[in-house]
Design an enzyme around this catalytic site. Structure first.
Site, PDB file in Angstrom:
ATOM      1  N   ASP A   1       0.828  -1.207   0.000  1.00  0.00           N
ATOM      2  CA  ASP A   1       0.000   0.000   0.000  1.00  0.00           C
ATOM      3  C   ASP A   1       0.858   1.250   0.000  1.00  0.00           C
ATOM      4  OD1 ASP A   1      -1.908   1.908   0.163  1.00  0.00           O
ATOM      5  OD2 ASP A   1      -2.860   1.164   1.967  1.00  0.00           O
TER       6      ASP A   1
ATOM      7  N   HIS B   1      -5.593   2.070 -10.492  1.00  0.00           N
ATOM      8  CA  HIS B   1      -5.538   2.992  -9.362  1.00  0.00           C
ATOM      9  C   HIS B   1      -4.202   3.728  -9.296  1.00  0.00           C
ATOM     10  CE1 HIS B   1      -6.536   4.434  -5.323  1.00  0.00           C
ATOM     11  NE2 HIS B   1      -5.324   4.052  -4.932  1.00  0.00           N
TER      12      HIS B   1
END
Length: 440
Positions: A254, A348
């Site tokens: 992440d 993304h």
């Protein structure tokens, strides 16, 4: 969520991020000393002990230690963060293993009374945070963290838009606190959004983090009540063989492209300059806080290859689909043999990249959360998204608008609460956080 995320391992100790700290070395403790040593004296041994830990025997006793003797804190417990400074702690501080976020609303009253109460409360909170972050118990201590060191505890305070009306300080409210626009993935619960005052707590020990939360809630007394409170976590220090960027609950590395303090424009992007408007926000920052639920049942039905195309990065190591390692710059123009983009147009990582948003960037410092399962076994889990920037109108907002228009990840997440807070600069010695505003 965005790919402007946590730092890579090489910069783990230079800026914030969710990579683990190295595991502390283990050794026997210091020579026995007098029983009943105070927590203050115990902490005083930590610097000399360095990373020394405890050698525990098979029966659970400490090898070579007399009962009640002082023991050296491990590196995790001994680490302390300064409360006073140019910026508040908890912004560029390395990510901690446990976090609590909370918002408070001031008690009803006239603007003058509310302002006075807010000033008194921030004075109490600042004093409490200073003691806790140094590893010292505050007055009326519960004893929850009596045996621990500071464990990288940080406490950060912010002001919501509503505070300025309640205290008669509307003229001092920054333009940057204008309400965030609506986004298509929003399903916001007003009861868990916004608030007059915001508190962020982080620590590498769960008891230390809870202890701070409870102490601040008690210190609020009748001046303010809890509006909402959320609990989060990250990978624990030493959980990996080497410092690494953490994974979120979707199993993805992440974030890799967080702005770094070594960047030439870091201060300009993340902190409000001195001499700006309003003056009381000098060296402060703006925090956007979003509770983002991950629809894990739907996500986990996707094969890894499809998950990678949604994100734009390899699941195994976080490297961009265009090749290289985690920290390799994405090649957004690279195509495959058929002429298709290797990193899909809706990925993304592509949409949230600074180069796709006119250089817009923010310092992400999130926690994961899990609040149980519903009666059908669906997990209530996701990300407590916290990002920092000098101005949310040039940081969070343009990136989120771009994501809102075409992010492939959008169908797997839902934004369930939101808050925007002005976080003033750090308190100097003898000051409390927000003093320049509340006593202006």
């Amino acid at each position: 969520m965005s790919d402007n995320g946590t730092t890579n391992s090489a910069e783990r100790h230079a800026t914030s991020g969710t990579a683990s700290r190295p595991a502390p070395a283990t050794a026997s403790g210091p020579p026995p000393g007098p029983a009943g040593i105070s927590r203050r004296r115990l902490l005083g041994t930590a610097g000399a002990a360095g990373a020394a830990g405890l050698a525990v025997g098979a029966a659970g006793g400490v090898a070579g230690q007399r009962a009640g003797a002082p023991e050296a804190l491990t590196a995790v417990g001994a680490t302390a963060v300064a409360f006073h400074g140019r910026h508040q702690p908890g912004i560029t501080t390395p990510m901690q293993a446990r976090g609590h976020l909370a918002a408070f609303d001031l008690a009803p009253g006239s603007p003058a009374a509310a302002r006075k109460a807010a000033a008194a409360l921030l004075r109490r909170w600042s004093a409490t945070a200073r003691e806790l972050m140094a590893g010292r118990p505050p007055a009326d201590d519960t004893g929850v963290a009596l045996d621990t060191g500071p464990s990288s505890l940080t406490v950060t305070f912010g002001f919501g838009r509503s505070l300025f009306d309640r205290t008669g300080l509307a003229k001092q409210r920054p333009v940057a606190l204008d309400p965030l626009p609506d986004f298509s993935s929003d399903a916001l619960d007003a009861r868990r959004s916004e608030g007059d005052l915001w508190v962020q707590i982080g620590a590498d020990d769960p008891l230390v983090a809870f202890h701070a939360l409870r102490a601040l809630q008690k210190a609020a007394g009748s001046a303010a009540r809890v509006r909402w409170q959320m609990n989060g976590f990250n990978r624990a220090p030493g959980a990996t063989a080497r410092p690494m960027t953490a994974r979120n609950l979707m199993g993805q590395v992440d974030g890799t492209n967080n702005p770094k303090p070594a960047d030439q424009d870091f201060e300009r992007r993340i902190f409000v300059p001195g001499g700006g408007e309003p003056e009381w926000m000098a060296h402060g920052s703006y925090a956007v806080v979003r509770r983002i639920r991950m629809l894990l049942d739907d996500w986990e039905k996707l094969p890894d290859r499809e998950q990678e195309r949604v994100i734009g990065r390899r699941k195994a190591d976080g490297a961009p689909l265009s090749g290289g390692t985690e920290t390799t710059e994405m090649d957004l123009e690279k195509t495959d043999a058929s002429g298709a983009l290797v990193i899909p147009a809706t990925a993304h990582a592509r949409i949230s990249a600074p180069e796709s948003n006119g250089g817009a960037a923010m310092l992400r410092r999130p926690f994961s959360y899990h609040d149980g399962f519903d009666r059908d076994g669906v997990p209530d889990a996701g990300l407590l998204f916290v990002c920092w920037q000098a101005d949310p109108l040039t940081g969070f907002v343009p990136v989120q608008r771009k994501l809102d228009r075409g992010d492939a990840l959008s169908r797997f997440i839902r934004h369930e609460s939101s808050g925007l807070y002005a976080v003033p600069g750090g308190a100097a010695e003898g000051e409390y956080v927000g003093q320049r505003l509340l006593e202006s």
